[in-house]
Design an enzyme around this catalytic site. Structure first.
Site, mmCIF file in Angstrom:
data_model
loop_
_atom_site.group_PDB
_atom_site.id
_atom_site.type_symbol
_atom_site.label_atom_id
_atom_site.label_comp_id
_atom_site.label_asym_id
_atom_site.label_seq_id
_atom_site.Cartn_x
_atom_site.Cartn_y
_atom_site.Cartn_z
ATOM 1 N N SER A 45 6.909 -50.626 -40.420
ATOM 2 C CA SER A 45 6.061 -49.425 -40.379
ATOM 3 C C SER A 45 7.217 -48.278 -40.763
ATOM 4 O O SER A 45 8.376 -48.124 -40.025
ATOM 5 C CB SER A 45 5.711 -49.126 -39.332
ATOM 6 O OG SER A 45 5.184 -47.780 -39.093
ATOM 7 N N HIS A 84 4.159 -50.746 -44.174
ATOM 8 C CA HIS A 84 2.968 -50.077 -43.436
ATOM 9 C C HIS A 84 3.169 -48.577 -43.603
ATOM 10 O O HIS A 84 4.260 -48.267 -42.944
ATOM 11 C CB HIS A 84 2.687 -50.527 -41.981
ATOM 12 C CG HIS A 84 1.407 -50.118 -41.345
ATOM 13 N ND1 HIS A 84 0.314 -50.779 -41.481
ATOM 14 C CD2 HIS A 84 1.480 -49.186 -40.469
ATOM 15 C CE1 HIS A 84 -0.273 -50.035 -40.781
ATOM 16 N NE2 HIS A 84 0.118 -49.200 -40.213
ATOM 17 N N ASP A 110 1.892 -45.018 -42.069
ATOM 18 C CA ASP A 110 1.016 -44.392 -41.131
ATOM 19 C C ASP A 110 0.919 -42.850 -41.601
ATOM 20 O O ASP A 110 1.886 -42.093 -41.478
ATOM 21 C CB ASP A 110 1.574 -44.502 -39.733
ATOM 22 C CG ASP A 110 1.328 -45.764 -39.183
ATOM 23 O OD1 ASP A 110 0.030 -46.180 -39.405
ATOM 24 O OD2 ASP A 110 2.409 -46.461 -38.698
ATOM 25 N N MET A 137 -0.638 -39.399 -40.316
ATOM 26 C CA MET A 137 -1.377 -38.843 -39.298
ATOM 27 C C MET A 137 -1.508 -37.245 -39.546
ATOM 28 O O MET A 137 -0.669 -36.712 -40.260
ATOM 29 C CB MET A 137 -0.452 -38.800 -38.161
ATOM 30 C CG MET A 137 -0.079 -40.312 -37.673
ATOM 31 S SD MET A 137 1.088 -40.615 -36.298
ATOM 32 C CE MET A 137 1.418 -42.255 -36.121
ATOM 33 N N HIS A 170 -2.394 -46.731 -43.816
ATOM 34 C CA HIS A 170 -3.140 -46.522 -42.616
ATOM 35 C C HIS A 170 -3.599 -45.060 -42.434
ATOM 36 O O HIS A 170 -2.624 -44.257 -41.850
ATOM 37 C CB HIS A 170 -2.374 -47.031 -41.402
ATOM 38 C CG HIS A 170 -3.184 -47.048 -40.133
ATOM 39 N ND1 HIS A 170 -2.590 -47.398 -39.035
ATOM 40 C CD2 HIS A 170 -4.419 -46.831 -39.689
ATOM 41 C CE1 HIS A 170 -3.361 -47.200 -37.869
ATOM 42 N NE2 HIS A 170 -4.423 -46.864 -38.472
ATOM 43 N N MET A 190 -4.712 -42.400 -40.267
ATOM 44 C CA MET A 190 -5.087 -41.901 -38.983
ATOM 45 C C MET A 190 -5.426 -40.402 -39.009
ATOM 46 O O MET A 190 -4.773 -39.528 -38.415
ATOM 47 C CB MET A 190 -4.029 -42.094 -38.035
ATOM 48 C CG MET A 190 -3.714 -43.650 -37.677
ATOM 49 S SD MET A 190 -2.579 -44.186 -36.396
ATOM 50 C CE MET A 190 -1.194 -44.185 -37.290
ATOM 51 N N MET A 204 -5.750 -52.071 -33.603
ATOM 52 C CA MET A 204 -4.720 -51.301 -32.841
ATOM 53 C C MET A 204 -4.296 -51.790 -31.355
ATOM 54 O O MET A 204 -5.583 -52.135 -30.649
ATOM 55 C CB MET A 204 -4.783 -49.792 -32.512
ATOM 56 C CG MET A 204 -5.199 -49.141 -33.712
ATOM 57 S SD MET A 204 -3.670 -48.906 -34.820
ATOM 58 C CE MET A 204 -2.694 -48.143 -33.658
ATOM 59 N N ASP A 224 -1.457 -53.734 -34.698
ATOM 60 C CA ASP A 224 -0.310 -52.466 -34.851
ATOM 61 C C ASP A 224 -0.113 -51.970 -33.494
ATOM 62 O O ASP A 224 -1.007 -51.330 -32.981
ATOM 63 C CB ASP A 224 -0.957 -51.515 -35.809
ATOM 64 C CG ASP A 224 0.002 -50.429 -35.892
ATOM 65 O OD1 ASP A 224 1.164 -50.398 -35.338
ATOM 66 O OD2 ASP A 224 -0.364 -49.619 -36.770
#
Length: 224
Positions: free
Chosen positions: A10, A35, A37, A39, A68, A70, A139, A177
């Site tokens: 990540s 990965h 993320d 956000m 991913h 979020m 998660m 994750d």
């Protein structure tokens, strides 16, 4: 059907002063996925990064960009994420108002479609979309912050999902994750996960050594 075990470092835990170099270090050591993320400060408390960062590092590596989201209302950014280099897009069941439609939109863009579930969200949220998915991301910590401890109750959730996939004859990737380390990586692999996200466990002082260590552990397990 056998699935490949994959380590997905990540980049949220990477050193952003030398992000491109960090990415090259973990991928040259053998990591095939990254990965990513994204956000928004609304679905989760933190704000991370968006399209400009993803686009800027796409030229650094040809590995799989495992994006991913979020974020609230993820449909707004699906096409932009693909244009920036996403190979796989995962949205949260809790954030998508029309989950089936969102999954179909992702697939229409020619990339892999995944759905993430927070720890308290039951697997039943996937009952009517599971056959449409390439991947489910479970998660194993509450989303939004790195460095949290693995939630033990998630082991049975992983095991149950793998059983559901087998019963339905689905060639499904199960990604986990949160809280992955030397001990918990074995726990989730034994339960049926085959893609493991590693944050601080990978991006430490010995990035290359950590990647090789976890790839060696993952090679001991076969996921069906």
């Amino acid at each position: 059907m056998e699935r490949k075990n994959v380590l997905a470092p990540s980049i949220l835990s990477a050193d952003f002063r030398c992000l491109g170099e960090d990415i090259q270090r973990v991928t040259k050591a053998g990591a095939e996925y990254l990965h990513i993320d994204v956000m928004d400060g609304m679905f989760v408390p933190s704000i991370s990064f968006g399209m400009p960062v993803i686009k800027s590092v796409r030229d650094v590596t040809d590995c799989v960009f495992d994006v991913h989201l979020m974020i609230e209302n993820p449909d707004r950014y699906l096409e932009d994420m693909v244009k920036c280099g996403a190979d796989s897009i995962t949205v949260h069941a809790e954030a998508a108002k029309h989950l089936h439609r969102t999954i179909q939109s992702i697939k229409s863009l020619g990339v892999r479609a995944g759905v993430a579930l927070n720890p308290a969200t039951p697997l039943s949220a996937l009952d009517y979309v599971l056959p449409d998915l390439d991947m489910v991301l479970l998660m194993t910590v509450n989303p939004g912050f790195g460095g949290q401890k693995y939630i033990p109750a998630m082991t049975e959730k992983i095991r149950t999902l793998r059983m559901k996939a087998k019963e339905q004859g689905l060639n499904l990737d199960i990604e986990v994750d949160g809280g992955i380390n030397d001990d918990t990586i074995r726990t989730v692999l034994e339960a049926g996960a085959n893609i493991c996200v590693g944050g601080s466990a990978v991006f430490n002082e010995d990035r290359e050594g950590s990647v090789r260590k976890y790839l060696s552990i993952m090679a001991e397990y076969t996921t069906y």
